[in-house]
Design a protein around this motif. Structure first.
Motif, PDB file in Angstrom:
ATOM      1  N   ASN A 290       0.865  -1.184   0.000  1.00 18.57           N
ATOM      2  CA  ASN A 290       0.000   0.000   0.000  1.00 18.57           C
ATOM      3  C   ASN A 290       0.902   1.234   0.000  1.00 18.57           C
ATOM      4  O   ASN A 290       1.879   1.296   0.737  1.00 18.57           O
ATOM      5  N   ARG A 291       0.562   2.235  -0.811  1.00 19.30           N
ATOM      6  CA  ARG A 291       1.416   3.418  -0.933  1.00 19.30           C
ATOM      7  C   ARG A 291       1.220   4.427   0.199  1.00 19.30           C
ATOM      8  O   ARG A 291       1.924   5.437   0.255  1.00 19.30           O
ATOM      9  N   ASN A 292       0.282   4.156   1.088  1.00 18.10           N
ATOM     10  CA  ASN A 292       0.035   5.057   2.217  1.00 18.10           C
ATOM     11  C   ASN A 292       1.042   4.778   3.326  1.00 18.10           C
ATOM     12  O   ASN A 292       0.896   3.848   4.112  1.00 18.10           O
ATOM     13  N   ARG A 293       2.095   5.597   3.407  1.00 16.55           N
ATOM     14  CA  ARG A 293       3.176   5.392   4.379  1.00 16.55           C
ATOM     15  C   ARG A 293       2.678   5.436   5.826  1.00 16.55           C
ATOM     16  O   ARG A 293       3.280   4.831   6.723  1.00 16.55           O
ATOM     17  N   LEU A 294       1.594   6.165   6.069  1.00 12.45           N
ATOM     18  CA  LEU A 294       1.122   6.343   7.443  1.00 12.45           C
ATOM     19  C   LEU A 294       0.626   5.039   8.060  1.00 12.45           C
ATOM     20  O   LEU A 294       0.561   4.916   9.284  1.00 12.45           O
TER      21      LEU A 294
END
Length: 383
Positions: free
Chosen positions: A208-212
């Motif tokens: 998933n590209r959402n680092r958070l």
């Protein structure tokens, strides 16, 4: 004894004044290195921070939030199923950009394609689902725009299902916050997909590209986007201490920056604000006289749970007023609107909901109704 009592009063007054000062100390929100941004309380819809929130910008792959939302809508309505097999077209297979790596002519379950859209940001998966739902991506884009209007996204126009650059394909931070809230609240059965960190398909494992999702356990979504024109964008959602926030950060200059700037917004919201539940839909607020009913009184409740966004620690400044629309007469149905509840914070209205009957009240017999009519007349005459 009197001096000691007065001293206690002074101490209590001083402590109350100090507490009031502390809870009102809310600094200005952070200034972000982004084209536009917004922070929203998902439960109440209250906006805590905004900057250029109505500036129209290209949404890039944030578009896929709407693509996934519509697929979830169709599954809920029963027009398609998660297990339906979707035939991959050449158009879907050939599409450039981020991919799920489906192959032309193969059949893929809807739920796998949905993961490909949400986790891998697959353009191929987005087009495949658009064609499956509406027959073509162009027709699906029309459905996207109709759904946007229904959600109140009045400054958004979609031209495709992927966010691929196209003339007129635009949105705003405010509209994306509205969409993000709908994604979270309307389809909880699919929202968990947004928190999945990896998805493997065709032997290819993609993150998933959402680092958070790796940095903050409170974060459980939502979607990243990037094109040269749009910059690096992120709609994020996090939940902590009973409060869910949605942040929208658009037009940063790097993958790292969109994550860091989103963290600033979320940290600010959680530190200085809270979501407070004023009433639950099962709470009986008070009872009201009913004329001509088999029972003399009826409980009054609210139509839905009442949440407000307040400065952290500010519960004592909330006031709720119940306003009944005249006298109540039987018969009354359960859940029948009879007035409203107005919630204020420091004198400012922060919520207004319908007041409804908590139970059914049947009409009484003739003599009871007659007696009530006489009492009502006499009371009115002498009032």
């Amino acid at each position: 004894m009197i001096k000691r009592f007065l001293a206690c009063l002074l101490l209590l007054s001083s402590a109350a004044a100090t507490a009031q000062t502390e809870q009102s100390l809310i600094p200005a929100p952070p200034q972000l290195a982004a084209t536009a941004y917004l922070l929203l309380d998902a439960h109440t819809g209250q906006i805590l921070v905004e900057e250029n929130a109505d500036k129209q910008v290209p949404p890039a792959s944030l578009t896929k939030m709407m693509t996934a939302y519509i697929v979830s809508e169709e599954i809920e309505k029963g027009t398609i199923k998660e297990t339906d097999q979707v035939l991959i077209s050449e158009k879907a297979w050939r599409k450039g950009g981020s991919k799920m790596f489906v192959k032309v002519g193969e059949k893929v379950p809807v739920i796998d394609l949905l993961r490909g859209v949400i986790i891998q940001s697959g353009n191929d998966a987005s087009i495949a689902l658009a064609e499956f739902v509406s027959g073509s991506e162009d027709v699906f884009a029309e459905v996207m725009n109709q759904q946007a209007e229904l959600l109140g996204m009045h400054d958004t126009t979609f031209k495709n299902a992927t966010g691929w650059p196209a003339e007129g394909h635009m949105t705003t931070a405010r509209d994306l916050a509205t969409l993000g809230r709908a994604v979270v609240m309307d389809h909880p059965e699919h929202y968990n997909l947004y928190s999945e960190k990896y998805f493997s398909f065709a032997g290819i494992n993609q993150p998933n590209r959402n680092r958070l999702l790796w940095r903050d356990n409170a974060v459980d979504g939502i979607k990243t986007g990037h094109t040269e024109e749009a910059g690096y964008c992120l709609v994020a959602s996090a939940q902590k201490r009973g409060m869910r926030l949605i942040s929208v950060v658009l037009g940063t200059d790097s993958d790292e920056k969109r994550a860091a700037e989103s963290q600033k917004l979320l940290a600010y919201g959680f530190r200085y604000y809270q979501t407070h539940k004023v009433y639950g839909s099962d709470d009986v607020l008070q009872t009201e006289r009913v004329w001509g009913g088999k029972q003399p009184e009826v409980g009054i409740a609210v139509q839905e749970d009442v949440f407000v966004t307040i400065p952290r620690g500010g519960e004592d400044n909330i006031k709720a007023d119940l306003i009944i629309d005249g006298e109540l007469e039987a018969p009354l149905k359960k859940g029948q609107p009879v007035g409203k509840v107005v919630v204020t914070l420091d004198g400012k209205t922060v919520a207004e909901v319908k007041a409804v009957t908590a139970e059914e009240v049947e009409e009484a017999g003739f003599f009871k109704r007659l007696w009530d009519a006489i009492k009502r007349f006499v009371m009115g005459f002498f009032s």
